[in-house]
Design a protein around this motif. Structure first.
Motif, mmCIF file in Angstrom:
data_model
loop_
_atom_site.group_PDB
_atom_site.id
_atom_site.type_symbol
_atom_site.label_atom_id
_atom_site.label_comp_id
_atom_site.label_asym_id
_atom_site.label_seq_id
_atom_site.Cartn_x
_atom_site.Cartn_y
_atom_site.Cartn_z
ATOM 1 N N TYR A 53 0.872 -1.160 0.000
ATOM 2 C CA TYR A 53 0.000 0.000 0.000
ATOM 3 C C TYR A 53 0.912 1.214 0.000
ATOM 4 O O TYR A 53 1.771 1.360 0.883
ATOM 5 C CB TYR A 53 -0.903 -0.012 1.237
ATOM 6 C CG TYR A 53 -1.616 1.297 1.468
ATOM 7 C CD1 TYR A 53 -2.568 1.764 0.566
ATOM 8 C CD2 TYR A 53 -1.330 2.079 2.582
ATOM 9 C CE1 TYR A 53 -3.213 2.977 0.774
ATOM 10 C CE2 TYR A 53 -1.977 3.285 2.797
ATOM 11 C CZ TYR A 53 -2.916 3.727 1.893
ATOM 12 O OH TYR A 53 -3.554 4.914 2.087
ATOM 13 N N LYS A 60 3.490 2.549 2.680
ATOM 14 C CA LYS A 60 3.018 2.561 4.064
ATOM 15 C C LYS A 60 2.920 1.164 4.654
ATOM 16 O O LYS A 60 2.983 0.989 5.864
ATOM 17 C CB LYS A 60 1.639 3.232 4.142
ATOM 18 C CG LYS A 60 1.586 4.628 3.586
ATOM 19 C CD LYS A 60 2.187 5.621 4.526
ATOM 20 C CE LYS A 60 1.989 7.033 4.000
ATOM 21 N NZ LYS A 60 2.383 8.024 4.976
ATOM 22 N N SER A 61 2.713 0.156 3.786
ATOM 23 C CA SER A 61 2.569 -1.222 4.249
ATOM 24 C C SER A 61 3.075 -2.147 3.142
ATOM 25 O O SER A 61 2.726 -1.968 1.969
ATOM 26 C CB SER A 61 1.099 -1.506 4.565
ATOM 27 O OG SER A 61 0.936 -2.803 5.067
ATOM 28 N N HIS A 63 3.905 -6.364 2.187
ATOM 29 C CA HIS A 63 3.669 -7.759 2.577
ATOM 30 C C HIS A 63 4.303 -8.692 1.552
ATOM 31 O O HIS A 63 4.102 -8.528 0.352
ATOM 32 C CB HIS A 63 2.165 -8.038 2.658
ATOM 33 C CG HIS A 63 1.471 -7.100 3.590
ATOM 34 N ND1 HIS A 63 1.214 -7.408 4.891
ATOM 35 C CD2 HIS A 63 1.014 -5.840 3.406
ATOM 36 C CE1 HIS A 63 0.617 -6.390 5.476
ATOM 37 N NE2 HIS A 63 0.488 -5.421 4.592
ATOM 38 N N LEU A 86 -4.212 -7.051 3.422
ATOM 39 C CA LEU A 86 -3.794 -5.697 3.078
ATOM 40 C C LEU A 86 -4.777 -4.663 3.623
ATOM 41 O O LEU A 86 -4.371 -3.635 4.174
ATOM 42 C CB LEU A 86 -3.659 -5.564 1.566
ATOM 43 C CG LEU A 86 -2.882 -4.354 1.064
ATOM 44 C CD1 LEU A 86 -1.479 -4.291 1.641
ATOM 45 C CD2 LEU A 86 -2.823 -4.359 -0.446
ATOM 46 N N ALA A 89 -4.194 -4.270 7.292
ATOM 47 C CA ALA A 89 -2.993 -3.486 7.543
ATOM 48 C C ALA A 89 -3.240 -1.995 7.304
ATOM 49 O O ALA A 89 -2.804 -1.147 8.081
ATOM 50 C CB ALA A 89 -1.852 -3.977 6.662
ATOM 51 N N ILE A 90 -3.958 -1.684 6.243
ATOM 52 C CA ILE A 90 -4.283 -0.289 5.941
ATOM 53 C C ILE A 90 -5.147 0.305 7.051
ATOM 54 O O ILE A 90 -4.922 1.421 7.508
ATOM 55 C CB ILE A 90 -4.975 -0.159 4.571
ATOM 56 C CG1 ILE A 90 -3.999 -0.518 3.457
ATOM 57 C CG2 ILE A 90 -5.541 1.240 4.374
ATOM 58 C CD1 ILE A 90 -4.653 -0.714 2.098
ATOM 59 N N LEU A 93 -3.317 1.471 10.141
ATOM 60 C CA LEU A 93 -2.449 2.642 10.001
ATOM 61 C C LEU A 93 -3.119 3.910 10.496
ATOM 62 O O LEU A 93 -2.452 4.903 10.748
ATOM 63 C CB LEU A 93 -2.050 2.833 8.532
ATOM 64 C CG LEU A 93 -1.158 1.762 7.936
ATOM 65 C CD1 LEU A 93 -0.991 1.979 6.450
ATOM 66 C CD2 LEU A 93 0.197 1.745 8.624
#
Length: 94
Positions: A53, A60-61, A63, A86, A89-90, A93
């Motif tokens: 991402y 920012k992320s 994987h 994903l 994870a977003i 944040l």
């Protein structure tokens, strides 16, 4: 890529799909798979399975689905790179 984008129902979405025919992005990200297994069957320059991402060009992320000893491509257990992981994870944040 346009055909794949259409097949996936993304034509009228915010997504744009890009190819990497020369592997330039794959190499720049350090994601070129060099394990002898895939290379041994002719899969030269294949990209490791990953998802990221990025917001305004800043990652920012990130994987990566890879087990260097048992699954260098990340194909057997891709869950870390699929949409639910994903999106989670977003969400974390914020």
């Amino acid at each position: 890529m346009k055909a794949w984008q259409k097949d996936q129902g993304c034509d009228d979405s915010m997504l744009t799909m890009y190819g990497d025919p020369t592997g330039a992005l794959t190499k720049a990200l350090g994601m070129e798979m060099t394990h002898p297994g895939p290379v041994g069957v002719g899969l030269l320059g294949r990209c490791k399975r990953h998802a990221m991402y990025a917001d305004d060009g800043v990652v920012k992320s990130f994987h990566l689905a890879e087990d260097p000893e048992h699954d260098p491509a990340g194909d057997e257990f891709p869950e870390e790179t699929l949409a639910p992981a994903l999106l989670e994870a977003i969400g974390s944040l914020k």
